[in-house]
Design an enzyme around this catalytic site. Sequence first.
Site, PDB file in Angstrom:
ATOM      1  N   PHE A 247      35.304  42.120  50.361  1.00 24.78           N
ATOM      2  CA  PHE A 247      35.540  40.698  49.465  1.00 24.78           C
ATOM      3  C   PHE A 247      34.204  40.546  48.557  1.00 24.78           C
ATOM      4  CE2 PHE A 247      38.139  39.822  53.421  1.00 24.78           C
ATOM      5  CZ  PHE A 247      39.307  40.374  52.749  1.00 24.78           C
ATOM      6  N   ILE A 495      38.513  49.613  50.861  1.00 21.67           N
ATOM      7  CA  ILE A 495      38.374  48.271  51.477  1.00 21.67           C
ATOM      8  C   ILE A 495      39.304  47.713  52.221  1.00 21.67           C
ATOM      9  CG2 ILE A 495      35.930  47.980  50.426  1.00 21.67           C
ATOM     10  CD1 ILE A 495      37.086  46.135  48.835  1.00 21.67           C
ATOM     11  N   ARG A 644      49.773  48.712  34.091  1.00 26.26           N
ATOM     12  CA  ARG A 644      50.549  49.405  34.949  1.00 26.26           C
ATOM     13  C   ARG A 644      50.398  49.140  36.502  1.00 26.26           C
ATOM     14  NH1 ARG A 644      51.283  55.131  33.181  1.00 26.26           N
ATOM     15  NH2 ARG A 644      53.135  54.523  32.317  1.00 26.26           N
ATOM     16  N   LEU A 646      50.139  50.711  39.915  1.00 22.28           N
ATOM     17  CA  LEU A 646      50.073  51.994  40.413  1.00 22.28           C
ATOM     18  C   LEU A 646      51.071  52.283  41.654  1.00 22.28           C
ATOM     19  CD1 LEU A 646      46.356  52.557  39.750  1.00 22.28           C
ATOM     20  CD2 LEU A 646      48.526  53.351  38.189  1.00 22.28           C
ATOM     21  N   PRO A 648      53.330  49.350  44.069  1.00 27.23           N
ATOM     22  CA  PRO A 648      53.797  48.009  44.213  1.00 27.23           C
ATOM     23  C   PRO A 648      53.570  47.555  45.519  1.00 27.23           C
ATOM     24  CG  PRO A 648      55.371  49.183  43.260  1.00 27.23           C
ATOM     25  CD  PRO A 648      54.274  50.243  43.234  1.00 27.23           C
ATOM     26  N   VAL A 719      43.964  44.198  39.629  1.00 26.63           N
ATOM     27  CA  VAL A 719      45.103  43.416  39.906  1.00 26.63           C
ATOM     28  C   VAL A 719      44.629  42.626  41.183  1.00 26.63           C
ATOM     29  CG1 VAL A 719      46.338  45.047  41.310  1.00 26.63           C
ATOM     30  CG2 VAL A 719      47.380  43.155  40.316  1.00 26.63           C
ATOM     31  N   GLU A 721      42.154  40.783  42.459  1.00 22.00           N
ATOM     32  CA  GLU A 721      41.758  39.669  42.552  1.00 22.00           C
ATOM     33  C   GLU A 721      42.226  38.577  41.883  1.00 22.00           C
ATOM     34  OE1 GLU A 721      36.939  40.955  43.636  1.00 22.00           O
ATOM     35  OE2 GLU A 721      37.470  40.774  41.165  1.00 22.00           O
TER      36      GLU A 721
END
Length: 761
Positions: A247, A495, A644, A646, A648, A719, A721
Amino acid sequence: MKFDEPAGTNPIDQLKVVGRPADRIDGPLKTTGTAPYAHDRHDVVQNQAYGYVVGAAIAKGRIASMNLEAARAAPGVLAIVTADSAGRLDQGERNTARLLGGPEIQHYHQAVALVVAETFEQARDAAHRLKIRYAPAKGRFDLEAARDTATIPEKTGSGDPAETAVGDFEGAFRDSPVQLDQTYRTAYESHSMMEPHASVAAWDADGQLTLWTSNQMIAWTAQDMAKTLRIPRDKVRVMSPYIGGGFGGKLFLRADVLLAALGARAAKRPVKVSLTRALMPNNTTHRPATIQRIRIGAQRDGHITAIAHESWSADLPGGGPETAVLQTRALYAGAHRMTALRLAEHDLPEGNAMRAPGEAPGLAALEIAIDEISEKLGIDPVAFRILNDTQVVPDNPAPPDPDKNSDQTAPEARLDAGRPRRFSQRQLVRCLETGAERFGWKRRRSKPGSVRAGHWLVGMGVAAAFRNNLLTKSAARVRLDRRGRVTVETDMTDIGTGSYTILAQTAAEMMGVPLSQVDVRLGDSSFPASCGSGGQWGGNNSTAGVYAACTQLRRLVAARLGFDADASDLAFSDGEVRTASRSAPLMLATRDGPLEAEDAIEYGDLDERFQQSTFGAHFAEVRVDAYTGEVRVQRQLAVCAAGRILNPKTARSQIIGAMTMGVGAALMESLHVDTGVGFFVNHDLAGYEIPVHADIPHQDAIFLDEVDPMSSPMKAKGVAELGICGAAAAVANAVYNATGVRVRHYPLTLDKLVQNGLAIA
Ligand code: MOS
């Protein structure tokens, strides 16, 4: 591979593997407890000793004296490292405070000693026998008090300007028939990742240092380690294959890494150092608190005419500001605008990036302000946001200068010409509309406090989400062996985000093999340097790096098999290489030995020609107990437009995880400052509360179909954050809708609800 023109059709567009909700390929290692996390690495090097970190007991001042005798004589002790004995140390580029303090102390729990012993218990025991006398000095620990001393910061970390202005904000605001002028506060927050910072360090006879650690950015850490120790960069190897959350708290070289290396040097043995949980909030970094003033002027029809966002934060001398105003430069229309960052100095531990630094606290404030002005105007807050959408970057309305290098151009025009006017993609309106539909927004009552279910007051809130997409060079190496297995190597980290999986998907798509035929090896500085994991740039850039390397490998394969590598119909799929006229098994290419290729994705100026951002909409439904004031989040929905997707499944996990953290920011998370002593008081997970799964019964994420050819050959954007950006404000707005009580100071704890008029009855 240079990426300087919009992506055309390429092998990723097949979407046979990419874009599918593949399970994490590293899942079995995690669920069986066999993924090698840093502290668990007992096998990588023999004869490990343990180091225990001693943190300063004052926030500012000096060590007057240090008596090590009793500690040295304690059972099992091998070495004690202090600033006196550590030798000359430099400081990492990305560290604000020194990682080993003394005699000057810069902040509370700054490391002042490492005690190394045969066992952890012996090291801890001996550490308590150190006799340290301090000469405390007066420090500055109160953001409210420091606010008036704040100045315009020189650096913003992101490289963005500290101030922007377009038109005449003051005049336009004064003339606006409907005005909002409010101040909001966000709290100091701690990353609180599950896995504490931990490192094992070992030196070999040639002065080579090997580090097994838990870190998001391998190359930064290797570089800053070498600089701090004043040794050549190639003498440092860093490995961090599994990371139990970061984070932003593990973006940089931290005390565990440096002290493990110093301890190992002093003890002449490998040393393992973990930061105890209680050390983390004050010893490491945190998200800075902010004070944010927002002014919005609107016409009675709802159009914003003037918008201003100012933010104050504080950091140690040499630190940077929390960039809480960035999104306000790009999110809503309005001809007259200004934003400003102000930075004060204080002596609390160093502030730095935490999940969506800037936008997370910035939107927490801005999106309450938007809720407030919509209410003043009597316009639904979803409709108000749609009304004020903009398809040009509102902060740069000037037409691009045809010759931006011309010396004749005025400085202001040059600045505007160098900045993008258009978004690569912008689907904020669709996010809002889709979310409103799916969430059942029409059931919301605009009059606050008007829906009750038994003893619960029920409310709904909405907020926009915005986070920029950053393009960063990223390299990888790929190998095709005789058995047809593909191996990817890059120093990229995972992470908990799914990097292993999306990199394997990328290689599988490019080479035309099933996912199960790809091995991914990450987090090792001996691999090609990647973008690393930060700022939600990891997914797009690291896969684009693998795309670049695979493009080279495909050329090698084509050459071996006698195909024209540039043939437009050349395809790799189902274990075959084929054109319209011919096909050959992929494995045939490695008959005479494995093939290997290495390349990097490097970007041109597409991110200067186009504003590359991700957009979303957050919806939340809360219940507030009419008798106790307890707030419960019942439902959350995020709709994301982020290029896009990559994978879902891994993307969804990122979004709902970030939404959960948004609930933490809204309702619970706050490092409380003792402004007398100068430290964060609640420095463990008993006192620093974060939400868990059971706190939020329903969470969902929707990804709009979007491909962004400006972002990379993957056409993906960050995507991860986006999920926290705006999430807290949606909850805060829902609490207001449920109760009619507006709290502008996060987190929205019971005391603040009562102070602001919540009548418990
Ligand atoms: Mo993120 S705060 O850049 O790990």
